[in-house]
Every structure is written in structure tokens, then in C-alpha cells.
Design an enzyme around this catalytic site. Structure first.
Site, PDB file in Angstrom:
ATOM      1  N   LYS A 136       3.048  -3.226   8.633  1.00  0.00           N
ATOM      2  CA  LYS A 136       4.388  -3.725   8.857  1.00  0.00           C
ATOM      3  C   LYS A 136       5.220  -3.561   7.582  1.00  0.00           C
ATOM      4  O   LYS A 136       4.613  -3.616   6.513  1.00  0.00           O
ATOM      5  CB  LYS A 136       4.425  -5.185   9.307  1.00  0.00           C
ATOM      6  CG  LYS A 136       3.537  -6.171   8.563  1.00  0.00           C
ATOM      7  CD  LYS A 136       3.640  -6.402   7.074  1.00  0.00           C
ATOM      8  CE  LYS A 136       4.886  -6.736   6.367  1.00  0.00           C
ATOM      9  NZ  LYS A 136       4.677  -6.898   4.899  1.00  0.00           N
ATOM     10  N   TYR A 221       7.893 -11.755   8.830  1.00  0.00           N
ATOM     11  CA  TYR A 221       6.939 -12.753   9.355  1.00  0.00           C
ATOM     12  C   TYR A 221       7.668 -13.846  10.127  1.00  0.00           C
ATOM     13  O   TYR A 221       7.180 -14.329  11.145  1.00  0.00           O
ATOM     14  CB  TYR A 221       6.105 -13.364   8.223  1.00  0.00           C
ATOM     15  CG  TYR A 221       5.045 -12.412   7.723  1.00  0.00           C
ATOM     16  CD1 TYR A 221       3.862 -12.240   8.431  1.00  0.00           C
ATOM     17  CD2 TYR A 221       5.226 -11.671   6.569  1.00  0.00           C
ATOM     18  CE1 TYR A 221       2.890 -11.355   7.998  1.00  0.00           C
ATOM     19  CE2 TYR A 221       4.264 -10.784   6.121  1.00  0.00           C
ATOM     20  CZ  TYR A 221       3.103 -10.622   6.844  1.00  0.00           C
ATOM     21  OH  TYR A 221       2.144  -9.733   6.415  1.00  0.00           O
TER      22      TYR A 221
HETATM   23  P1  NDP Z   1       0.992  -0.794  -3.166  1.00  0.00           P
HETATM   24  O1  NDP Z   1       2.107  -0.285  -3.997  1.00  0.00           O
HETATM   25  O2  NDP Z   1       0.011  -1.696  -3.802  1.00  0.00           O
HETATM   26  O3  NDP Z   1       0.172   0.434  -2.554  1.00  0.00           O
HETATM   27  C1  NDP Z   1       0.800   1.463  -1.864  1.00  0.00           C
HETATM   28  C2  NDP Z   1      -0.040   2.738  -2.018  1.00  0.00           C
HETATM   29  O4  NDP Z   1       0.597   3.770  -1.282  1.00  0.00           O
HETATM   30  C3  NDP Z   1      -0.139   3.261  -3.434  1.00  0.00           C
HETATM   31  O5  NDP Z   1      -1.160   2.648  -4.186  1.00  0.00           O
HETATM   32  C4  NDP Z   1      -0.401   4.726  -3.200  1.00  0.00           C
HETATM   33  O6  NDP Z   1      -1.783   4.904  -2.941  1.00  0.00           O
HETATM   34  C5  NDP Z   1       0.333   5.025  -1.910  1.00  0.00           C
HETATM   35  N1  NDP Z   1       1.594   5.751  -2.126  1.00  0.00           N
HETATM   36  C6  NDP Z   1       1.884   6.965  -1.575  1.00  0.00           C
HETATM   37  N2  NDP Z   1       3.087   7.377  -1.968  1.00  0.00           N
HETATM   38  C7  NDP Z   1       3.590   6.410  -2.758  1.00  0.00           C
HETATM   39  C8  NDP Z   1       4.827   6.263  -3.461  1.00  0.00           C
HETATM   40  N3  NDP Z   1       5.782   7.200  -3.423  1.00  0.00           N
HETATM   41  N4  NDP Z   1       5.013   5.142  -4.184  1.00  0.00           N
HETATM   42  C9  NDP Z   1       4.074   4.183  -4.251  1.00  0.00           C
HETATM   43  N5  NDP Z   1       2.897   4.260  -3.597  1.00  0.00           N
HETATM   44  C10 NDP Z   1       2.648   5.375  -2.857  1.00  0.00           C
HETATM   45  O7  NDP Z   1       1.654  -1.480  -1.891  1.00  0.00           O
HETATM   46  P2  NDP Z   1       0.952  -2.491  -0.874  1.00  0.00           P
HETATM   47  O8  NDP Z   1      -0.443  -2.091  -0.675  1.00  0.00           O
HETATM   48  O9  NDP Z   1       1.214  -3.872  -1.315  1.00  0.00           O
HETATM   49  O10 NDP Z   1       1.812  -2.243   0.459  1.00  0.00           O
HETATM   50  C11 NDP Z   1       1.606  -1.108   1.284  1.00  0.00           C
HETATM   51  C12 NDP Z   1       2.056  -1.422   2.718  1.00  0.00           C
HETATM   52  O11 NDP Z   1       1.300  -2.506   3.215  1.00  0.00           O
HETATM   53  C13 NDP Z   1       3.518  -1.843   2.853  1.00  0.00           C
HETATM   54  O12 NDP Z   1       4.064  -1.310   4.015  1.00  0.00           O
HETATM   55  C14 NDP Z   1       3.460  -3.362   2.940  1.00  0.00           C
HETATM   56  O13 NDP Z   1       4.545  -3.922   3.684  1.00  0.00           O
HETATM   57  C15 NDP Z   1       2.155  -3.546   3.688  1.00  0.00           C
HETATM   58  N6  NDP Z   1       1.529  -4.833   3.384  1.00  0.00           N
HETATM   59  C16 NDP Z   1       1.094  -5.604   4.426  1.00  0.00           C
HETATM   60  C17 NDP Z   1       0.512  -6.812   4.193  1.00  0.00           C
HETATM   61  C18 NDP Z   1       0.004  -7.625   5.326  1.00  0.00           C
HETATM   62  O14 NDP Z   1      -0.408  -8.758   5.094  1.00  0.00           O
HETATM   63  N7  NDP Z   1      -0.016  -7.115   6.548  1.00  0.00           N
HETATM   64  C19 NDP Z   1       0.365  -7.336   2.825  1.00  0.00           C
HETATM   65  C20 NDP Z   1       0.794  -6.421   1.809  1.00  0.00           C
HETATM   66  C21 NDP Z   1       1.365  -5.222   2.092  1.00  0.00           C
HETATM   67  P3  NDP Z   1      -2.571   6.204  -3.402  1.00  0.00           P
HETATM   68  O15 NDP Z   1      -2.502   6.182  -4.903  1.00  0.00           O
HETATM   69  O16 NDP Z   1      -3.921   6.030  -2.866  1.00  0.00           O
HETATM   70  O17 NDP Z   1      -1.857   7.391  -2.811  1.00  0.00           O
END
Ligand code: NDP
Length: 368
Positions: A136, A221
Site C-alpha cells: 500500500k 490506514y
Molecule cells: P525503503 O526505502 O526502506 O525500501 C524500499 C526499497 O525499494 C529500497 O531498499 C530498494 O531496495 C528499492 N528501491 C527501488 N528503487 C528505489 C528508489 N528509486 N528509491 C528508493 N528505493 C528503491 O522503504 P519501505 O520498505 O519502508 O517501503 C516500501 C513500500 O512498502 C512502500 O510502498 C511503503 O508504503 C510500504 N510499506 C508498507 C508497510 C505496511 O505495514 N504494510 C510498512 C512500511 C512500508 P533494493 O535496494 O533491494 O532495490
């Protein structure tokens, strides 16, 4: 004791003839009973903060298993390969992951990248013939969400959104009570969702990658909660924005939005979405015959809450474990969670977010 019989007794039949899960999604996992059915083999895309949380939770899953990764960061891939025993042939990057279509050992891709990338990532995974689980908000507006729904339909794969609360036992119990009429006619919902966001350079504060600010990330949420707590779809919204830090929260990146929603029954909702206040994770439902209050209501838990009948005592099980086993059950057995987690459910939230942004811009009530 969570026996298979207890579990089956809790399955009821929905109006459309599919079994509905009215209890914690995977009592099998909780019971320790051996599971011999099909396992959903998942590749996680985006090995960031939430991707790591999902991966850890999946270790306890019985019906789904982490088997692959899609990442732009080779060092993370190396780390995950060791931690989760992932074979090299199941590792992809953003340039080559369309080749996943030739990999029969992966059933689904879980998209956990920044919001603004979800649409393209999800559609590519669908075109590669894999079921899509997407975090989401599903995209950055309803148009994107609908494109994702259409693409997954065309590819004949499922599209599920990471609505983990739809599997959370205390939440499920409140929804069950509402459906059983135990609150009487629902009249009012209050949702407060927020935290203080840190690093000003992160993608969550970049309009292109986030699609907005707090509303996309945390306000959603309260929107989703209003819909499942009241059991209706809103017909109008009004909204007001407050911005105290225009440097951190640039044009199109919302800091704090208060919004109101009206429902066909006459029920109303009053919500707050913010990146500028901590300890805001609270739902309150008022009905003619009772109430429910939950705080925390949508964090990682344990969720706490009570109703006019007393404390909610359902067990805390890691949300993402329940979600991933529940989603496997949905895909393999057609067992629906108590409220949907499909792409259409995601589009409903996106339409409301679009309307809230429009209401902020125009200062007027927006009909849905
Ligand atoms: P992070 O920034 O921690 O991780 C995102 C990952 O996406 C990066 O580590 C990277 O992984 C990859 N990525 C690919 N392209 C990009 C870019 N241009 N910039 C940054 N990252 C990129 O974010 P979150 O994990 O916190 O959030 C990711 C998603 O999850 C969002 O949509 C957020 O809303 C959702 N979320 C949902 C939650 C829930 O409870 N349901 C809680 C937290 C987040 P890599 O290096 O492996 O390519």
C-alpha cells in the site's frame, strides 16, 4: 486449542459461495499442525526496511515461502541469499526481472518498492505471469491502480494489496462484531494516523516516488479503517491541510491533513493524517448500541483495544505471517479474508485519496 476442526468450524460461506475466513488467517501456523497443501513461492522486490520485515515474518509461514529476490543492490542480494537460502537462479534486478517468466519455481512477486514505482513493477510482474502482491498505497492515484487491476486481469494473475490489518485477529473480531450487528447501526468513526518523519532526503518526501506525503503512507490506514470499521463506502469527502514546514514538505507532499467522510447511511468519519505528530495510531467506532476503540490500531502490534463488551483478547500473531499465509490460502483455495485485499479494494482507497487531495486544493466538498 487451534485444531483443524476448530479452524474449519470458523469458516463460513459468503454470499458469493466462497468460504470466508472469520478468524486468524492461519491457525495452522499457530497450532503447529503439519501442513501438506500447496505453498506460495514468493520473490520479494525491494529489499528495504519493510521488505526485511516481511522476509523475517515469512520464516514462520506454512503456506508461503520466500524463494527469490528482485533488487538493485547486489550486496543485499548476497546477504539475503545466505539468510534465507535463496538460490542464485531466483535472484533478479530491475533490468532483468521480466525473465522471471521463465522461472517455474516462483509463483508470486511481492512489490515492496517506493509507491511511485509500484505500477510499473506490478504490471511487469503480471506480464511475466506471476501473481502480484503489492504494498500500500497500490500506486500514486486511482488511475494507476485501475491500470494495475486491468493488467493483472489481462494476464490472468491475482493482484493483492498488502492490507495486513485485514488478517489481524483483533481487527477481524471488531469487523465480525460490526457485521453481526453488535454495535447497532454504526454512526461515527474517528481515525488518527501519524508519526514524525525523519530524514528529509528520503523517498517518502519526494513527490515523484511517494505520490504525496503522509496521506499515501499512513493516512491510508484511517481511510481503509473507516471503510472496514463502518462497513460502507464514503460518498463525499472534505479536507483541510496544515503545513508547518514547507521546506521539508514541498509542493504536493502533505504534512498534515484533516479529512471528513460521509457515508450513505448518514454515518460520518473524522480523520487525521500526519507526518508531524507521534503516537497517533487510534481508531474509534461508535454505533447505536456500542463502541470499539483500538490503540494502537494499525501499527505492527500488538494491537490493543476494547469494545462496550470488554477488552479484545485475541492473540497477537506477527501480522505479515498471517497476511502471507492468508494470501496463499486466498490464491490456492479461494478463502477470502473478512474484508477483501484485492486490487479493487486498493483502487477504492486510491479514489478517496484522489478526492481528499482535490478537496484540499479546492476547499470544497468532493462527491465520490
Ligand atoms: P525503503 O526505502 O526502506 O525500501 C524500499 C526499497 O525499494 C529500497 O531498499 C530498494 O531496495 C528499492 N528501491 C527501488 N528503487 C528505489 C528508489 N528509486 N528509491 C528508493 N528505493 C528503491 O522503504 P519501505 O520498505 O519502508 O517501503 C516500501 C513500500 O512498502 C512502500 O510502498 C511503503 O508504503 C510500504 N510499506 C508498507 C508497510 C505496511 O505495514 N504494510 C510498512 C512500511 C512500508 P533494493 O535496494 O533491494 O532495490
Amino acid at each position: 486449542m487451534g485444531t483443524r476442526r476448530n479452524f474449519l468450524e470458523k469458516l463460513t460461506v459468503s454470499a458469493i459461495g466462497l468460504p470466508i475466513l472469520g478468524s486468524p488467517a492461519n491457525l495452522f501456523a499457530a497450532s503447529g499442525e503439519p501442513y501438506q497443501g500447496p505453498v506460495l513461492r514468493v520473490a520479494i522486490m525491494g529489499l528495504g526496511s519493510y521488505g526485511n520485515r516481511v522476509a523475517r515474518a515469512m520464516v514462520s509461514c506454512k503456506r508461503s515461502k520466500l524463494v527469490g529476490v528482485i533488487s538493485g543492490t547486489p550486496s543485499k542480494v548476497a546477504d539475503w541469499r545466505v539468510k534465507y537460502d535463496i538460490p542464485e537462479k531466483n535472484c533478479y534486478n530491475y533490468d532483468n526481472f521480466d525473465q522471471i517468466k521463465d522461472n517455474p519455481d516462483i509463483d508470486a512477486v511481492y512489490v515492496i518498492t517506493p509507491n511511485g514505482l509500484h505500477k510499473d513493477h506490478a504490471i511487469r510482474a503480471a506480464r511475466a505471469g506471476k501473481h502480484v502482491i503489492c504494498e500500500k498505497p497500490m500506486g500514486i492515484n486511482a488511475r494507476e491502480g485501475q491500470e494495475m487491476v486491468d493488467a493483472c486481469k489481462a494476464a490472468n494473475v491475482r493482484l493483492l494489496i498488502g492490507y495486513r490489518m485485514h488478517f489481524e485477529p483483533k481487527t477481524v473480531e471488531v469487523i465480525r462484531m460490526r457485521m453481526a450487528g453488535e454495535f447497532g447501526k454504526p454512526k461515527f468513526f474517528q481515525g488518527q494516523s501519524g508519526f514524525v518523519i525523519g530524514d528529509p532526503t528520503q523517498w517518502r518526501l519526494n513527490k515523484k516516488l511517494a505520490g504525496g506525503g503522509a496521506m499515501m503512507d499512513i493516512g491510508i490506514y484511517s481511510i481503509n479503517g473507516a471503510r472496514y470499521m463502518l462497513g460502507e463506502e464514503p460518498v463525499w469527502v472534505t479536507a483541510q491541510e496544515t503545513k508547518t514546514d514547507p521546506v521539508k514538505f514541498k509542493e504536493g507532499v502533505d504534512e498534515t491533513i484533516q479529512f471528513q467522510m460521509g457515508f450513505p447511511s448518514g454515518a460520518v468519519a473524522n480523520c487525521l493524517s500526519t507526518y508531524a505528530m507521534n503516537h497517533l495510531d487510534r481508531f474509534f467506532l461508535n454505533g447505536e448500541d456500542g463502541f470499539a476503540e483500538m490503540q494502537p490500531s494499525s501499527g505492527y502490534g500488538p494491537i490493543e483495544g476494547r469494545t462496550h463488551k470488554g477488552e479484545l483478547t485475541q492473540p497477537h500473531i506477527t501480522h505479515q505471517t498471517l497476511q502471507m499465509d492468508g494470501m496463499a490460502q486466498l490464491i490456492f483455495d479461494g478463502v477470502e479474508p473478512i474484508v477483501p485485499v484485492d486490487g479493487e479494494e486498493g483502487v477504492k482507497d486510491m479514489k478517496i485519496i484522489d478526492a481528499i487531495f482535490q478537496a484540499v486544493k479546492t476547499g470544497k466538498r468532493v462527491d465520490l
